[in-house]
Design an enzyme around this catalytic site. Sequence first.
Site, mmCIF file in Angstrom:
data_model
loop_
_atom_site.group_PDB
_atom_site.id
_atom_site.type_symbol
_atom_site.label_atom_id
_atom_site.label_comp_id
_atom_site.label_asym_id
_atom_site.label_seq_id
_atom_site.Cartn_x
_atom_site.Cartn_y
_atom_site.Cartn_z
ATOM 1 N N ALA A 161 0.801 -1.225 0.000
ATOM 2 C CA ALA A 161 0.000 0.000 0.000
ATOM 3 C C ALA A 161 0.833 1.275 0.000
ATOM 4 O O ALA A 161 0.277 2.371 0.008
ATOM 5 C CB ALA A 161 -0.928 -0.003 1.209
ATOM 6 N N ASN A 193 0.431 -1.880 8.158
ATOM 7 C CA ASN A 193 1.544 -2.719 7.729
ATOM 8 C C ASN A 193 2.575 -1.919 6.945
ATOM 9 O O ASN A 193 3.748 -2.287 6.898
ATOM 10 C CB ASN A 193 1.036 -3.884 6.874
ATOM 11 C CG ASN A 193 0.588 -5.074 7.705
ATOM 12 O OD1 ASN A 193 1.361 -5.616 8.492
ATOM 13 N ND2 ASN A 193 -0.656 -5.473 7.546
ATOM 14 N N HIS A 222 -1.280 7.565 2.359
ATOM 15 C CA HIS A 222 -0.008 7.435 3.074
ATOM 16 C C HIS A 222 0.983 8.454 2.514
ATOM 17 O O HIS A 222 1.169 8.540 1.296
ATOM 18 C CB HIS A 222 0.576 6.028 2.906
ATOM 19 C CG HIS A 222 -0.358 4.937 3.310
ATOM 20 N ND1 HIS A 222 -0.660 4.659 4.626
ATOM 21 C CD2 HIS A 222 -1.076 4.047 2.568
ATOM 22 C CE1 HIS A 222 -1.510 3.645 4.681
ATOM 23 N NE2 HIS A 222 -1.783 3.263 3.445
#
Length: 268
Positions: free
Chosen positions: A123, A189, A219
């Site tokens: 991700a 994660n 992110h």
Amino acid sequence: MINVGLIGYGAIGQDIASYFQDHFKGETTLKGILVRSPEKIRNIPNSGCILTNNADEFFASGLDVIIEAAGHNALESLGAKALASGAHLIIVSVGALRDETLLHTLKETAKTNGTKLIIPSAAIGGLDRITAASMGKLESVTLVTRKPPRAWKGTFVEEKVDLTSLKEPVCVFQGNSNESARIFPESVNVSAALSLAGLGFKETKVKVYVDPTIDKNTHEVRATGKFGSIKLEVQNTPFPENPKSSYIVSMSVIKALTHLFSPVVIGI
């Protein structure tokens, strides 16, 4: 023929499986899926795929690559067995590697058996640059994660904020990656992957927000060092059935799989 096994068949596992039908032309096949409750699985990707809850049967089926997409506990209990079986192991549950003993065990098992533990970007973005930057002096690495309220349902965040009435972003965590990987085993994660690429779990700074103003999992990575600096933001479309994770995770796993056997490799 390259035989691939899959541990876990939730939203990510099912999305990974779908790529075998669409993107591989007979040279790679999904040979086995290991799950806790095979009787609950309705959409098996192909008629030749073994669906089992028997780990010994799964690992003995002649797999070249195993993909873990079943959570921290699965990696902890099955990771070393996967590598010892002679298969390369691509993992999704990177946060489990905050456990130094587990990380050491997996490294040594891979070394002994001539296999690889592979951590895809999943991700996040920029891991190739952070890893390269760590070859010199890397001074700071910071991750800021923002997800909409629905991504935090069923987590301890519900005890801290009212997800249904939230109007403004709220910071629910500020600390290092070691803490964030422990507190958010499904949701952050990315902080673990970033830590392993750069400064480690204790020196990588993390902030986590519940943000009702966005509809994608976001992110932002910032890093400085001898290489210069980087500021990178990614916005990931979440799975409707599992908003904690995003479609790009399975895409990244498939990319890592193709890189293993491709004569041309880009972006490492």
